[in-house]
Design an enzyme around this catalytic site. Structure first.
Site, PDB file in Angstrom:
ATOM      1  N   CYS A   1       0.828  -1.216   0.000  1.00 18.63           N
ATOM      2  CA  CYS A   1       0.000   0.000   0.000  1.00 18.63           C
ATOM      3  C   CYS A   1       0.857   1.258   0.000  1.00 18.63           C
ATOM      4  CB  CYS A   1      -0.865   0.057   1.255  1.00 18.63           C
ATOM      5  SG  CYS A   1      -2.207  -1.118   1.273  1.00 18.63           S
TER       6      CYS A   1
ATOM      7  N   CYS B   1      -3.663   4.964   1.962  1.00 22.35           N
ATOM      8  CA  CYS B   1      -4.652   3.893   1.770  1.00 22.35           C
ATOM      9  C   CYS B   1      -5.790   3.997   2.788  1.00 22.35           C
ATOM     10  CB  CYS B   1      -3.993   2.530   1.876  1.00 22.35           C
ATOM     11  SG  CYS B   1      -5.135   1.210   1.437  1.00 22.35           S
TER      12      CYS B   1
ATOM     13  N   CYS C   1      -2.156  -3.205  -3.704  1.00 22.99           N
ATOM     14  CA  CYS C   1      -3.463  -3.127  -3.060  1.00 22.99           C
ATOM     15  C   CYS C   1      -4.505  -2.618  -4.050  1.00 22.99           C
ATOM     16  CB  CYS C   1      -3.364  -2.184  -1.869  1.00 22.99           C
ATOM     17  SG  CYS C   1      -4.934  -1.694  -1.163  1.00 22.99           S
TER      18      CYS C   1
ATOM     19  N   CYS D   1      -5.822   1.270  -2.716  1.00 26.87           N
ATOM     20  CA  CYS D   1      -5.030   2.495  -2.945  1.00 26.87           C
ATOM     21  C   CYS D   1      -4.258   2.480  -4.267  1.00 26.87           C
ATOM     22  CB  CYS D   1      -4.089   2.751  -1.779  1.00 26.87           C
ATOM     23  SG  CYS D   1      -2.889   1.438  -1.488  1.00 26.87           S
TER      24      CYS D   1
HETATM   25 ZN   LIG Z   1      -3.882  -0.040   0.051  1.00 30.68          ZN
END
Ligand SMILES: [Zn+2]
Length: 354
Positions: free
Chosen positions: A38, A42, A69, A72
């Site tokens: 991330c 995030c 991720c 994000c």
């Molecule tokens: Zn994330």
């Protein structure tokens, strides 16, 4: 690099908890329990401190086995300059003749400290140095169009001709007085973001001479080679070729462009030139082996030389060296990283059929 310094780790962890946008692109956090990577902002629930690892580049987090991720989207968002930095860059572009001071940044609610940090990391220079180069590029254009050094100096915001001359000479390598008549060899450099990370674009007044991911290995060698081959200095700035390249690359990533029209400036040996030409004949969505490329050049034994010239290509994507794969169909080395090569080939395959 994995960050191990406890103090930095503590700062980064706090930034992660605070969703601090100033740290976007500064670190990538791997969550050990989920194998997900991330960026600072995030929105997902924040992991415990003992479950995270920090990396300074996305690639290193990938290499360590983390997946991006889905919330994000680090590949899309991390390399975008944070809003404040973008605003600062816009201020420079809109008023290339004026110095943007820390005080002015603060007037726009921009933290000079975050701007400084971002420039240091992403350009390897201070924000002030970036501005100086931008102004000199502007002055250069005016000198080329026949303006005198004195007029240019004052208009560029220098209090005296000598101050201007000093800066100019430091960046361009010649004094402005001698520059009007003779050629001003300059390679301009700028940076823009793509879904695969930021890229540098360079151009002379003859065309685009470099397009590379900023974390490409051997990038410094390419810069040195270019400066030597073009007998020119690299300075921050922008010209129409660069704008066109960025536009075409954006369309490429959007799946809306399969061929590039922008003019290229590719200094190199005759053999290298022929290899780069030949690369551009591999159609979008297809691949070829070094062997096939060597045969196309009527030089079937020159496989290694072809591979080497491929590796010396400085114009990623537009001269599609990513379309060359091993004889057995395996992906082979790519200076921009194998993950990117795989992505580019899949991307082209997806759009080639539609
Ligand atoms: Zn994330």
């Amino acid at each position: 690099m994995r960050v191990t310094d406890p103090k930095t780790v503590a700062t980064y962890y706090q930034a992660l908890i605070d969703k601090d946008p100033r740290f976007v692109g500064i670190f990538f956090v791997g969550v050990k329990t989920t194998s997900i990577c991330c960026i600072a902002t995030c929105r997902a629930r924040k992991p415990k401190r003992e479950n995270v690892e920090f990396y300074t580049s996305f690639k290193e987090a990938l290499d360590a086995g983390y997946r991006p991720c889905k919330i994000c989207k680090p590949t899309e968002n991390a390399n975008e300059a944070p809003g404040q930095v973008q605003q600062a860059i816009t201020m420079v572009r809109d008023n290339p003749k004026e110095k943007v001071s820390d005080w002015q940044l603060k007037q726009h609610q921009i933290s000079p400290e975050s701007v400084r940090r971002w420039f240091k990391k992403h350009y390897g220079m201070t924000f002030q140095a970036f501005q100086r180069m931008y102004r000199i590029n502007n002055a250069l254009e005016e000198l080329k169009s026949g303006k005198t050094a004195t007029a240019t100096a004052y208009e560029a915001g220098y209090d005296s001709l000598s101050g201007f001359g000093y800066t100019y000479k430091k960046i361009i390598g010649k004094s402005p007085k001698n520059s009007t008549a003779m050629q001003n060899n300059v390679i301009l450099i700028n940076r823009f973001t793509t879904p695969l990370g930021p890229m540098f674009v360079c151009a002379t007044d003859q065309g685009v001479c470099l397009l590379e991911f900023v974390d490409r290995r051997m990038l410094e060698t390419e810069f040195k080679d270019l400066q030597r081959l073009k007998k020119a200095n690299i300075i921050a700035g922008e010209n129409d070729y660069m704008k066109q390249a960025q536009q075409e690359i954006n369309e490429y990533f959007a799946g809306k462009r399969q061929q590039f029209k922008v003019t290229l400036d590719t200094p190199g040996t005759v053999f290298q030139q022929s290899v780069w030409q030949c690369l551009q004949t591999i159609p979008y969505g297809q691949t070829a082996s070094y062997q096939q490329q060597a045969e196309k050049l009527n030089n079937p034994k020159a496989i290694r030389a072809v591979a080497s010239a491929n590796g010396h290509n400085r114009i990623a994507i537009i001269i599609p060296c990513h379309r060359v794969i091993g004889k057995d169909g395996k992906l082979v080395g790519y200076a921009g990283g194998l993950e990117r090569k795989r992505w580019l080939l899949e991307h082209e395959q997806k759009y080639a059929t539609t």
